[in-house]
Write an enzyme that holds these catalytic residues in place. Structure first.
Site, PDB file in Angstrom:
ATOM      1  N   ASN A  14      -4.733  56.468 -41.299  1.00  0.00           N
ATOM      2  CA  ASN A  14      -4.374  56.710 -42.692  1.00  0.00           C
ATOM      3  C   ASN A  14      -2.889  57.074 -42.692  1.00  0.00           C
ATOM      4  O   ASN A  14      -2.521  58.216 -42.443  1.00  0.00           O
ATOM      5  CB  ASN A  14      -5.230  57.860 -43.238  1.00  0.00           C
ATOM      6  CG  ASN A  14      -4.951  58.164 -44.689  1.00  0.00           C
ATOM      7  OD1 ASN A  14      -4.036  57.601 -45.284  1.00  0.00           O
ATOM      8  ND2 ASN A  14      -5.735  59.057 -45.259  1.00  0.00           N
ATOM      9  N   LYS A  48      -2.275  60.155 -40.277  1.00  0.00           N
ATOM     10  CA  LYS A  48      -3.533  60.811 -39.930  1.00  0.00           C
ATOM     11  C   LYS A  48      -4.397  59.803 -39.173  1.00  0.00           C
ATOM     12  O   LYS A  48      -4.380  58.618 -39.501  1.00  0.00           O
ATOM     13  CB  LYS A  48      -4.268  61.262 -41.193  1.00  0.00           C
ATOM     14  CG  LYS A  48      -3.503  62.285 -42.002  1.00  0.00           C
ATOM     15  CD  LYS A  48      -4.313  62.735 -43.195  1.00  0.00           C
ATOM     16  CE  LYS A  48      -3.500  63.682 -44.048  1.00  0.00           C
ATOM     17  NZ  LYS A  48      -4.001  63.846 -45.399  1.00  0.00           N
ATOM     18  N   ARG A  99      -6.697  52.721 -43.915  1.00  0.00           N
ATOM     19  CA  ARG A  99      -6.716  52.959 -45.345  1.00  0.00           C
ATOM     20  C   ARG A  99      -5.531  52.219 -45.957  1.00  0.00           C
ATOM     21  O   ARG A  99      -4.397  52.401 -45.532  1.00  0.00           O
ATOM     22  CB  ARG A  99      -6.580  54.451 -45.612  1.00  0.00           C
ATOM     23  CG  ARG A  99      -6.571  54.760 -47.075  1.00  0.00           C
ATOM     24  CD  ARG A  99      -6.470  56.238 -47.287  1.00  0.00           C
ATOM     25  NE  ARG A  99      -6.680  56.540 -48.676  1.00  0.00           N
ATOM     26  CZ  ARG A  99      -6.670  57.764 -49.152  1.00  0.00           C
ATOM     27  NH1 ARG A  99      -6.487  58.779 -48.348  1.00  0.00           N
ATOM     28  NH2 ARG A  99      -6.870  57.984 -50.424  1.00  0.00           N
ATOM     29  N   HIS A 103      -8.474  56.195 -55.180  1.00  0.00           N
ATOM     30  CA  HIS A 103      -9.418  57.151 -54.572  1.00  0.00           C
ATOM     31  C   HIS A 103     -10.794  56.515 -54.391  1.00  0.00           C
ATOM     32  O   HIS A 103     -11.804  57.220 -54.332  1.00  0.00           O
ATOM     33  CB  HIS A 103      -9.567  58.439 -55.429  1.00  0.00           C
ATOM     34  CG  HIS A 103      -8.345  59.315 -55.422  1.00  0.00           C
ATOM     35  ND1 HIS A 103      -7.888  59.964 -56.552  1.00  0.00           N
ATOM     36  CD2 HIS A 103      -7.484  59.635 -54.430  1.00  0.00           C
ATOM     37  CE1 HIS A 103      -6.791  60.653 -56.255  1.00  0.00           C
ATOM     38  NE2 HIS A 103      -6.527  60.463 -54.971  1.00  0.00           N
ATOM     39  N   HIS A 113     -12.297  64.066 -58.211  1.00  0.00           N
ATOM     40  CA  HIS A 113     -11.605  64.172 -56.919  1.00  0.00           C
ATOM     41  C   HIS A 113     -10.333  64.967 -57.197  1.00  0.00           C
ATOM     42  O   HIS A 113      -9.348  64.442 -57.729  1.00  0.00           O
ATOM     43  CB  HIS A 113     -11.287  62.766 -56.389  1.00  0.00           C
ATOM     44  CG  HIS A 113     -10.490  62.772 -55.124  1.00  0.00           C
ATOM     45  ND1 HIS A 113     -11.017  62.397 -53.908  1.00  0.00           N
ATOM     46  CD2 HIS A 113      -9.204  63.111 -54.872  1.00  0.00           C
ATOM     47  CE1 HIS A 113     -10.082  62.513 -52.972  1.00  0.00           C
ATOM     48  NE2 HIS A 113      -8.978  62.949 -53.543  1.00  0.00           N
ATOM     49  N   GLY A 120      -7.614  66.856 -55.470  1.00  0.00           N
ATOM     50  CA  GLY A 120      -6.850  67.247 -54.280  1.00  0.00           C
ATOM     51  C   GLY A 120      -5.387  67.291 -54.666  1.00  0.00           C
ATOM     52  O   GLY A 120      -5.069  67.584 -55.831  1.00  0.00           O
ATOM     53  N   GLY A 174      -3.626  64.636 -54.804  1.00  0.00           N
ATOM     54  CA  GLY A 174      -3.799  63.576 -55.800  1.00  0.00           C
ATOM     55  C   GLY A 174      -5.090  63.894 -56.528  1.00  0.00           C
ATOM     56  O   GLY A 174      -6.028  64.384 -55.904  1.00  0.00           O
ATOM     57  N   ARG A 234       2.570  64.688 -59.306  1.00  0.00           N
ATOM     58  CA  ARG A 234       2.622  63.499 -60.172  1.00  0.00           C
ATOM     59  C   ARG A 234       2.227  63.864 -61.604  1.00  0.00           C
ATOM     60  O   ARG A 234       1.403  64.749 -61.816  1.00  0.00           O
ATOM     61  CB  ARG A 234       1.684  62.412 -59.640  1.00  0.00           C
ATOM     62  CG  ARG A 234       2.194  61.757 -58.383  1.00  0.00           C
ATOM     63  CD  ARG A 234       1.209  60.757 -57.832  1.00  0.00           C
ATOM     64  NE  ARG A 234       0.652  61.196 -56.565  1.00  0.00           N
ATOM     65  CZ  ARG A 234      -0.484  60.748 -56.044  1.00  0.00           C
ATOM     66  NH1 ARG A 234      -1.201  59.845 -56.698  1.00  0.00           N
ATOM     67  NH2 ARG A 234      -0.915  61.202 -54.896  1.00  0.00           N
ATOM     68  N   GLY A 290     -11.608  70.870 -55.548  1.00  0.00           N
ATOM     69  CA  GLY A 290     -13.023  70.796 -55.948  1.00  0.00           C
ATOM     70  C   GLY A 290     -13.965  71.376 -54.912  1.00  0.00           C
ATOM     71  O   GLY A 290     -14.975  71.998 -55.240  1.00  0.00           O
ATOM     72  N   GLU A 333     -13.295  60.362 -46.516  1.00  0.00           N
ATOM     73  CA  GLU A 333     -12.779  58.994 -46.634  1.00  0.00           C
ATOM     74  C   GLU A 333     -12.709  58.310 -45.268  1.00  0.00           C
ATOM     75  O   GLU A 333     -12.933  57.102 -45.156  1.00  0.00           O
ATOM     76  CB  GLU A 333     -11.379  59.033 -47.278  1.00  0.00           C
ATOM     77  CG  GLU A 333     -11.446  59.393 -48.752  1.00  0.00           C
ATOM     78  CD  GLU A 333     -10.194  60.088 -49.264  1.00  0.00           C
ATOM     79  OE1 GLU A 333      -9.852  61.174 -48.730  1.00  0.00           O
ATOM     80  OE2 GLU A 333      -9.566  59.575 -50.187  1.00  0.00           O
TER      81      GLU A 333
HETATM   82  P1  ADP Z   1      -4.928  65.289 -50.108  1.00  0.00           P
HETATM   83  O1  ADP Z   1      -4.813  64.546 -51.407  1.00  0.00           O
HETATM   84  O2  ADP Z   1      -3.625  65.637 -49.487  1.00  0.00           O
HETATM   85  O3  ADP Z   1      -5.957  64.720 -49.158  1.00  0.00           O
HETATM   86  P2  ADP Z   1      -6.713  67.528 -50.345  1.00  0.00           P
HETATM   87  O4  ADP Z   1      -7.929  66.900 -50.894  1.00  0.00           O
HETATM   88  O5  ADP Z   1      -6.756  68.028 -48.948  1.00  0.00           O
HETATM   89  O6  ADP Z   1      -5.440  66.660 -50.601  1.00  0.00           O
HETATM   90  O7  ADP Z   1      -6.322  68.738 -51.293  1.00  0.00           O
HETATM   91  C1  ADP Z   1      -5.184  69.499 -51.062  1.00  0.00           C
HETATM   92  C2  ADP Z   1      -5.017  70.495 -52.191  1.00  0.00           C
HETATM   93  O8  ADP Z   1      -6.226  71.257 -52.331  1.00  0.00           O
HETATM   94  C3  ADP Z   1      -3.944  71.526 -51.913  1.00  0.00           C
HETATM   95  O9  ADP Z   1      -2.710  71.134 -52.427  1.00  0.00           O
HETATM   96  C4  ADP Z   1      -4.436  72.737 -52.655  1.00  0.00           C
HETATM   97  O10 ADP Z   1      -3.861  72.748 -53.967  1.00  0.00           O
HETATM   98  C5  ADP Z   1      -5.919  72.536 -52.827  1.00  0.00           C
HETATM   99  N1  ADP Z   1      -6.734  73.533 -52.144  1.00  0.00           N
HETATM  100  C6  ADP Z   1      -7.157  73.552 -50.875  1.00  0.00           C
HETATM  101  N2  ADP Z   1      -7.888  74.661 -50.622  1.00  0.00           N
HETATM  102  C7  ADP Z   1      -7.928  75.367 -51.775  1.00  0.00           C
HETATM  103  C8  ADP Z   1      -8.508  76.606 -52.187  1.00  0.00           C
HETATM  104  N3  ADP Z   1      -9.211  77.347 -51.356  1.00  0.00           N
HETATM  105  N4  ADP Z   1      -8.319  76.996 -53.450  1.00  0.00           N
HETATM  106  C9  ADP Z   1      -7.598  76.253 -54.316  1.00  0.00           C
HETATM  107  N5  ADP Z   1      -7.032  75.083 -53.996  1.00  0.00           N
HETATM  108  C10 ADP Z   1      -7.181  74.641 -52.749  1.00  0.00           C
END
Ligand code: ADP
Length: 390
Positions: free
Chosen positions: A8, A15, A90, A178, A205, A207, A209, A238, A327, A376
């Site tokens: 990825n 990754k 990916r 996603h 989803h 994250g 993103g 974004r 989430g 993923e």
């Molecule tokens: P990516 O899109 O980089 O794969 P992830 O799905 O790993 O992202 O999500 C990363 C984001 O999740 C971080 O920027 C952070 O804002 C949030 N995050 C991770 N752990 C927590 C937590 N315990 N509480 C709130 N937000 C979190």
């Protein structure tokens, strides 16, 4: 032992994971090179969490993706995990026609290069390792798994923008992203709650993103992301949905250039732009200043609005699923978002939510609420294995 490598490759990170394919897919190692071109840092862990590598490199050693690949490749060769039989990648953009993963050929690579303008920050990084491996190991099977593929089940009507139709034919359409995450979650839901999985489901989803997808009978029928990964929800950096008039204003009144606009929308906006502090929800939750509150309030507000839109697309709602960084990990954010969705029939069980159970809604909730950690890489591994077996 046969193994497959999952890659990825992002704009500044690489990754990777290695799976053995004996009877079932078993994760052996998981690693990432971050800070490529700035502050390169490699971490690798075994499946049981043992740290196998944790090293900083001088910038000159890892100035770009190719150098990162070389380093990771060397590490893997020095500690052979088994016989490498395929590499699954990916790839963010598969264009309008790929509804499934595909085996890499010269022709496919040329086609995917044509989609670079549609995903300028991701597609070149995704394709770089594919190109190098194709040159150096032409007989090694490589499989491209697209973030757009899962959304090709949309009714084409929904993927139009209301601009002259010739642009749709040229490729200006809503692709959705996603997809590997949504496909994984849809599969998981079909296992854990088959009845619900066949119904009307929204998956969030959330994250760095962020997007949401409406699933009906396990297939994507709508999503908040569109032509690029900028649409829909505000994300870490974004902007999410924006009136195109704002872009015209910035171009005309501020004299912004296209690259400046691109930087603003991809890197300086979202939670970071709103808060002026951080793109990380953890940091914003820990701060109680006006900017952090605004950013999180706005994030929750837009998730609520978009959930209403997706529920309208589905004609109702049977289940809501939280996944990805926010989430999966933040009970506070799940509670805030669920409160916003109360009118749709969402009611959380605070104890289950705090514990991060699989099912976090209470007995009276009309909508079942789940927390499903996404995977993923496992989805890519499954596709890769299925395609080489075929
Ligand atoms: P990516 O899109 O980089 O794969 P992830 O799905 O790993 O992202 O999500 C990363 C984001 O999740 C971080 O920027 C952070 O804002 C949030 N995050 C991770 N752990 C927590 C937590 N315990 N509480 C709130 N937000 C979190």
């Amino acid at each position: 032992m046969d193994t497959i490598l999952i890659v990825n490759a992002g704009s500044s990170s690489l990754k990777f994971e290695v799976f053995s394919v004996a009877n079932s897919l078993v994760r052996l190692v998981k690693g990432q090179m971050e800070g490529i071109g700035t502050t390169p840092h490699l971490t690798i862990k075994s499946s049981d969490g043992e740290q196998l590598a944790n090293e900083n490199y001088p910038l000159e050693t890892v100035p770009d993706m190719l150098a990162a690949m070389r380093l990771v490749g060397e590490w893997l060769r020095q500690r052979p995990q088994g016989q490498l039989i395929a590499v699954g990648h990916r790839v963010v953009h598969g264009g309008p026609n790929h509804a499934r993963p595909a085996r890499i050929t010269d022709d496919l690579l040329r086609e995917l290069e044509r989609y670079t303008p549609l995903a300028p920050l991701h597609q070149p990084s995704n394709l770089a390792p594919i190109r190098v491996l194709l040159e150096r190991q032409p007989h090694l099977a490589q499989i491209a798994c697209f973030d757009t593929a899962f959304h090709r089940s949309h009714d084409p009507m929904t993927d139009h923008y209301a601009i002259p139709a010739r642009y749709f034919d040229e490729g200006v359409r809503r692709y959705g992203f996603h997809g590997l995450s949504y496909e994984y979650v849809a599969g998981k839901l079909a296992e854990i709650a088959p009845g619900v999985g066949r119904g009307r489901v929204i998956v969030a989803h959330l994250g760095s993103g962020a997007s949401m997808c409406a699933l009906y009978q396990g297939l994507s029928i709508e999503s908040t992301l569109g032509f690029t990964a900028l649409d829909g929800l505000p994300m870490g950096t974004r902007c999410g949905q924006i009136d195109p008039g704002v872009l015209l204003y910035l171009l005309q009144q501020h004299g912004m250039t296209a690259p400046q606009l691109q930087d603003l929308l991809y890197k300086e906006s979202g939670l970071k732009g709103l808060s002026g502090i951080s793109n990380d929800v953890r940091a914003l939750l820990a701060n109680d200043d006006a900017g952090s509150r605004l950013a999180l309030d706005h994030f929750v507000h837009r998730i609520g609005l978009n959930a209403g839109m997706l529920a309208a697309a589905l004609g109702g709602l049977d289940a809501f699923v939280f996944t990805a960084g926010v989430g999966e990990n933040s009970a506070v954010m799940r509670a805030r978002i669920s409160k916003k969705l109360g009118w749709l029939g969402v009611s959380l069980d605070p104890v289950r939510n705090e514990a991060g159970d699989l099912l976090v809604s209470n007995e009276d909730s009309k909508v079942a609420v789940y927390v499903v950690p996404t995977d993923e890489e496992l989805m890519i591994a499954r596709h890769t294995l299925a395609l080489i077996a075929a």
